[in-house]
Design an enzyme around this catalytic site. Structure first.
Site, short mmCIF file in Angstrom:
data_model
loop_
_atom_site.label_atom_id
_atom_site.label_comp_id
_atom_site.label_asym_id
_atom_site.label_seq_id
_atom_site.Cartn_x
_atom_site.Cartn_y
_atom_site.Cartn_z
N LEU A 1 73.58 54.01 21.02
CA LEU A 1 75.04 53.96 21.23
C LEU A 1 75.69 53.20 20.07
O LEU A 1 76.33 52.18 20.27
CB LEU A 1 75.38 53.29 22.57
CG LEU A 1 76.82 53.44 23.02
CD1 LEU A 1 77.01 54.77 23.76
CD2 LEU A 1 77.24 52.29 23.93
N GLY A 2 75.52 53.72 18.86
CA GLY A 2 76.20 53.12 17.70
C GLY A 2 77.53 53.82 17.51
O GLY A 2 78.16 54.27 18.47
N ARG A 3 77.94 53.95 16.23
CA ARG A 3 79.24 54.58 15.94
C ARG A 3 79.27 56.01 16.46
O ARG A 3 80.18 56.41 17.18
CB ARG A 3 79.48 54.55 14.42
CG ARG A 3 79.74 53.17 13.86
CD ARG A 3 79.74 53.19 12.34
NE ARG A 3 78.40 53.38 11.82
CZ ARG A 3 77.68 52.44 11.19
NH1 ARG A 3 78.21 51.27 10.94
NH2 ARG A 3 76.46 52.69 10.78
N ILE A 4 78.25 56.80 16.10
CA ILE A 4 78.27 58.23 16.45
C ILE A 4 77.97 58.41 17.95
O ILE A 4 78.67 59.15 18.65
CB ILE A 4 77.27 59.02 15.58
CG1 ILE A 4 77.69 58.94 14.10
CG2 ILE A 4 77.20 60.49 16.03
CD1 ILE A 4 76.66 59.43 13.10
N THR B 1 70.96 65.21 16.29
CA THR B 1 71.72 65.22 15.03
C THR B 1 71.45 63.95 14.24
O THR B 1 72.22 63.58 13.37
CB THR B 1 73.25 65.32 15.28
OG1 THR B 1 73.62 64.26 16.17
CG2 THR B 1 73.66 66.66 15.86
N ARG C 1 67.90 62.10 12.81
CA ARG C 1 66.96 62.44 11.74
C ARG C 1 65.79 63.17 12.38
O ARG C 1 65.34 62.79 13.48
CB ARG C 1 66.46 61.19 11.01
CG ARG C 1 67.46 60.56 10.05
CD ARG C 1 67.69 61.40 8.79
NE ARG C 1 68.60 60.74 7.85
CZ ARG C 1 69.92 60.96 7.81
NH1 ARG C 1 70.49 61.81 8.63
NH2 ARG C 1 70.66 60.33 6.90
N GLU D 1 62.30 68.83 6.46
CA GLU D 1 63.34 69.71 5.95
C GLU D 1 63.01 70.16 4.54
O GLU D 1 62.53 69.35 3.75
CB GLU D 1 64.70 68.98 5.97
CG GLU D 1 65.14 68.69 7.39
CD GLU D 1 66.44 67.88 7.48
OE1 GLU D 1 67.11 67.69 6.45
OE2 GLU D 1 66.77 67.47 8.58
N HIS E 1 71.22 70.80 8.82
CA HIS E 1 71.70 69.45 8.44
C HIS E 1 73.15 69.49 7.95
O HIS E 1 73.47 69.04 6.84
CB HIS E 1 70.77 68.83 7.39
CG HIS E 1 70.76 67.33 7.44
ND1 HIS E 1 69.64 66.57 7.23
CD2 HIS E 1 71.75 66.44 7.70
CE1 HIS E 1 69.94 65.28 7.34
NE2 HIS E 1 71.23 65.19 7.63
N ILE E 2 74.03 70.02 8.80
CA ILE E 2 75.45 70.13 8.42
C ILE E 2 76.35 69.30 9.33
O ILE E 2 77.57 69.49 9.33
CB ILE E 2 75.94 71.60 8.46
CG1 ILE E 2 75.80 72.20 9.86
CG2 ILE E 2 75.24 72.46 7.41
CD1 ILE E 2 76.73 73.37 10.11
N ALA E 3 75.80 68.37 10.10
CA ALA E 3 76.63 67.67 11.10
C ALA E 3 77.83 66.95 10.47
O ALA E 3 78.89 66.87 11.09
CB ALA E 3 75.78 66.69 11.91
P1 NAD Z 1 74.76 53.10 13.94
O1 NAD Z 1 73.95 52.11 13.19
O2 NAD Z 1 76.20 52.82 14.20
O3 NAD Z 1 74.07 53.43 15.35
C1 NAD Z 1 72.70 53.46 15.57
C2 NAD Z 1 72.43 52.86 16.94
O4 NAD Z 1 71.04 53.04 17.25
C3 NAD Z 1 72.71 51.35 17.01
O5 NAD Z 1 73.55 51.06 18.10
C4 NAD Z 1 71.33 50.72 17.17
O6 NAD Z 1 71.34 49.54 17.96
C5 NAD Z 1 70.60 51.85 17.88
N1 NAD Z 1 69.14 51.75 17.79
C6 NAD Z 1 68.37 51.33 16.76
N2 NAD Z 1 67.07 51.41 17.09
C7 NAD Z 1 67.02 51.88 18.35
C8 NAD Z 1 65.95 52.17 19.25
N3 NAD Z 1 64.68 51.98 18.92
N4 NAD Z 1 66.26 52.64 20.48
C9 NAD Z 1 67.57 52.82 20.83
N5 NAD Z 1 68.60 52.56 20.04
C10 NAD Z 1 68.33 52.09 18.81
O7 NAD Z 1 74.60 54.46 13.14
P2 NAD Z 1 75.53 55.77 13.22
O8 NAD Z 1 76.61 55.69 12.19
O9 NAD Z 1 75.92 56.01 14.63
O10 NAD Z 1 74.48 56.86 12.73
C11 NAD Z 1 73.30 57.10 13.49
C12 NAD Z 1 72.34 57.98 12.71
O11 NAD Z 1 72.82 59.30 12.67
C13 NAD Z 1 72.17 57.61 11.22
O12 NAD Z 1 71.22 56.57 11.04
C14 NAD Z 1 71.70 58.90 10.61
O13 NAD Z 1 70.29 58.95 10.57
C15 NAD Z 1 72.22 59.96 11.57
N6 NAD Z 1 73.22 60.83 10.93
C16 NAD Z 1 72.95 62.16 10.78
C17 NAD Z 1 73.89 63.00 10.19
C18 NAD Z 1 73.63 64.46 10.02
O14 NAD Z 1 74.15 65.05 9.07
N7 NAD Z 1 72.89 65.10 10.89
C19 NAD Z 1 75.11 62.47 9.73
C20 NAD Z 1 75.34 61.13 9.90
C21 NAD Z 1 74.41 60.31 10.52
#
Ligand code: NAD
Length: 321
Positions: free
Chosen positions: A155-158, A237, A239, A268, A286-288
């Site tokens: 539950l981070g930003r995304i 979405t 990794r 990939e 990988h276009i999210a």
């Molecule tokens: P973020 O750091 O805001 O959120 C990640 C969350 O995961 C954090 O709240 C963290 O506490 C939690 N976390 C870490 N380890 C954990 C675990 N073992 N179990 C449960 N939760 C755990 O990051 P974000 O900005 O939300 O981005 C998340 C991920 O999305 C990025 O790291 C990236 O790999 C991926 N992403 C993919 C695309 C895409 O094109 N598909 C685009 C952007 C981001």
């Protein structure tokens, strides 16, 4: 004059901003991932590098750039392509692009959730097939989201934004994260689960948003897939290596889970054997974050980070080791 290398053509004003700041800017002339040898050659002598998540930034990369290197700005929020201790030991600043892609990725996660639960890819194929049914009471039945349980892993930003969208569609939202977020629970009405297992057992849709770390590699494996409901869907979405893709293919084949939506893959651009043949998976390459808004803002934020560091200022979005 400081030199900045950009390893792939990017949309928006990022490159112009770097040139306006007075840097010599070299942008890769190829619209593709540079081969390792080409990359190591291209980055030589730079003070700053704006790189892609497909570029492995390790000791070899840092040494290839040379002693002037002060910053590597990733055109991504994830930094699993960075060897952060190596960057630190060479005193090179690492930056990423958080926040500016959150909406794009969250919306894409929901696009995959809706596509797989309403069987949009199968329906599109049928509609184009020449003899689609005009209407069929039992053709391509899917699952409604209202009243179902959305499980957000990370539950981070995304993940937070995905949770909000789920709530707005009438879903019950549960989440698992290594950090509990009581403020978010109060604001959105999401319910914390203290283990990933508790979430997997309960959710009708699981959406994965953790970063790729040693602790999250194969977080979704055979055992955990077996804990999911046979009617449930998995959407990734984050990794690719967070999900054991071979185990997922098996689970999709034998009905352990109902379906999956994938934007990312373990190796990939390759897919695990059998994945491409399955009809209960919808895939995007990988276009999210691929909206004009997000990709332009990512380039501009990466440029701002480089301009700041090469002007002796702190970066806007440093990556913490
Ligand atoms: P973020 O750091 O805001 O959120 C990640 C969350 O995961 C954090 O709240 C963290 O506490 C939690 N976390 C870490 N380890 C954990 C675990 N073992 N179990 C449960 N939760 C755990 O990051 P974000 O900005 O939300 O981005 C998340 C991920 O999305 C990025 O790291 C990236 O790999 C991926 N992403 C993919 C695309 C895409 O094109 N598909 C685009 C952007 C981001």
């Amino acid at each position: 004059m400081a030199k900045v290398v950009v390893t792939r053509k990017i949309p928006g004003n990022g490159v112009r901003m770097l040139r306006d700041a007075g840097f010599e800017v070299a942008v890769s002339p190829h619209d593709r991932v540079l081969e390792r040898g080409e990359l190591l050659n291209f980055i030589q002598g730079a003070d700053g590098v704006l790189c892609m998540l497909t570029d492995k930034v390790d000791e070899e990369f840092i040494n290839a750039v040379g002693p002037n290197l002060k910053i590597v700005a990733n055109f991504a929020v994830g930094t699993d392509n960075f060897n952060l201790p190596a960057l630190l030991s060479h005193n090179v600043q690492a930056t990423n692009t958080p926040d500016v892609l959150t909406e794009a990725v969250a919306e894409h996660a929901f696009a995959l959730i809706m596509a797989i639960t309403r069987r949009i890819a199968e329906a599109d194929k049928l509609a184009r097939s020449g003899f689609p049914p005009a209407f069929g009471p039992e053709v391509l039945l899917g699952m409604e989201l209202k009243g179902k349980t959305l499980g957000v892993l990370g539950l981070g930003r995304i993940g937070s934004r995905v949770a909000e969208i789920g709530k707005s569609m009438g879903m019950d939202v549960i989440y698992y994260d290594i950090k509990q977020n009581a403020d978010f629970e109060a604001k959105v009405g999401a319910v914390f689960k203290s283990t990933p297992e508790d979430l997997l057992k309960e959710a009708d849709v699981v959406s994965v948003h953790v970063p790729l770390l040693d602790s999250t590699r194969h977080l979704i494996n055979t055992d955990r897939l077996k804990m999911m409901k046979p009617t449930a869907y998995l959407v990734n979405t984050s990794r690719g290596p967070v999900v054991d893709e071979v185990a997922l293919v098996e689970a999709l084949k034998n009905g352990t889970i109902k379906g999956a939506g994938l934007d990312v893959f373990e190796n990939e651009p390759n897919h695990a054997p059998g994945l491409d043949e399955l009809t209960n998976v919808v895939m995007t390459p990988h276009i999210a974050s691929a909206t004009i808004e997000a990709r332009s803002a990512m380039g501009e934020l990466a440029a701002k980070n480089i301009i700041a560091v090469l002007s002796g200022q702190p970066p806007l979005t440093p990556v913490k080791v």
